[in-house]
Scaffold this active site. Sequence first.
Site, PDB file in Angstrom:
ATOM      1  N   SER A  63       0.831  -1.201   0.000  1.00 46.86           N
ATOM      2  CA  SER A  63       0.000   0.000   0.000  1.00 46.86           C
ATOM      3  C   SER A  63       0.871   1.257   0.000  1.00 46.86           C
ATOM      4  O   SER A  63       1.692   1.435  -0.898  1.00 46.86           O
ATOM      5  CB  SER A  63      -0.979  -0.044   1.173  1.00 46.86           C
ATOM      6  OG  SER A  63      -1.985   0.913   1.031  1.00 46.86           O
ATOM      7  N   ASP A  95      -8.876  -6.263  -4.703  1.00 43.64           N
ATOM      8  CA  ASP A  95      -8.572  -5.144  -3.803  1.00 43.64           C
ATOM      9  C   ASP A  95      -9.733  -4.153  -3.835  1.00 43.64           C
ATOM     10  O   ASP A  95     -10.008  -3.533  -4.868  1.00 43.64           O
ATOM     11  CB  ASP A  95      -7.268  -4.457  -4.236  1.00 43.64           C
ATOM     12  CG  ASP A  95      -6.777  -3.434  -3.218  1.00 43.64           C
ATOM     13  OD1 ASP A  95      -7.607  -2.804  -2.534  1.00 43.64           O
ATOM     14  OD2 ASP A  95      -5.551  -3.255  -3.113  1.00 43.64           O
ATOM     15  N   HIS A 110      -7.542  -5.929  -0.009  1.00 44.58           N
ATOM     16  CA  HIS A 110      -6.357  -5.089   0.158  1.00 44.58           C
ATOM     17  C   HIS A 110      -5.466  -5.561   1.306  1.00 44.58           C
ATOM     18  O   HIS A 110      -4.257  -5.733   1.120  1.00 44.58           O
ATOM     19  CB  HIS A 110      -6.802  -3.645   0.400  1.00 44.58           C
ATOM     20  CG  HIS A 110      -5.681  -2.659   0.469  1.00 44.58           C
ATOM     21  ND1 HIS A 110      -4.986  -2.245  -0.651  1.00 44.58           N
ATOM     22  CD2 HIS A 110      -5.124  -2.006   1.525  1.00 44.58           C
ATOM     23  CE1 HIS A 110      -4.063  -1.368  -0.293  1.00 44.58           C
ATOM     24  NE2 HIS A 110      -4.122  -1.213   1.018  1.00 44.58           N
TER      25      HIS A 110
END
EC number: 3.5.1.9
Length: 306
Positions: free
Chosen positions: A141, A241, A281
């Site tokens: 991320s 995601d 995610h």
Amino acid sequence: MVIRETPDTWPCVQKGVHYSSESGLNTLDTYIPRAPLSDPNQLWVVYVHGGAWLDPEIDASSFEKTQEHILGSTEIQHISGFASINYRLSPNPSHPKLPSNPSDPSRNARHPDHIRDVLSALLFLQDTYGFDDRYVLVGHSCGATLALQVAMKRYWGMQYESTEALELNVVPPIAILGVEGLYDLPSLVNYHIHDPAYRGFVVNAFGSDERTWKTSSPTEGNFDESWPDGRLVVLAHSHGDELVEWDQVQLQFDAFKAQGWSHDSTSKSRSLKMIELTGKHDEVWEDGKELARAIQFTVREALKVM
């Protein structure tokens, strides 16, 4: 290697090691599975966690499950050690469990504080273990943003005096793995224009000047100039995601291709790979299997270009 203290037993596990005195969050964890080997093909794996630069519930310990999976893999024979980095976080006074306090230096960071901390941690690790560029830098991320910003390091030296000494001394990695990454900040905010949370965490981390968002984005990096010795980039993303759209990884992939990075399977230098993961995610690191799979793939590819 230049290990400062030689342990009596292996593996050697250290948690909460301070790499700088900036704040209580300037710590890292290390795991060295066996006595150091002289094999030049041994690599370190260094992890930078995500959490939108502000989530206090995601820290260096989020790498532990992934590490466990890798320890049981065949790739472990090529890994000298693991490190997972904590860094100062941006303000998050509305966090439901752990709201930030304006007087806490560990929870009031703004760019370039985050990248400065990552560079400080890398310099500490390189000084301690002497692995130079023989490491895979992994980020999830916003950690993927920070990993690629390391490869943009000459930019930080030109723009921010506080990072100049660090960028001159930190040796960038031989390979970078970005996982579910945030690569183009203006595009990210625009894609989620109806969700103020995205603009909110970007402003918290980088300020309100959108020119800073653009110049700080890895899609804007001139890697020919800032990372001339880079050998491999792997971009890993899941269509599942729910927080970061596939557009982000595609924009970064296209940016590397435009700079001559090759997706050809026979390429031995400036190699560019994309792999598809499964899961949401945070699921890729919460379970650890998918993040471990991406790291194992990257280690195998890195060995080909060393």
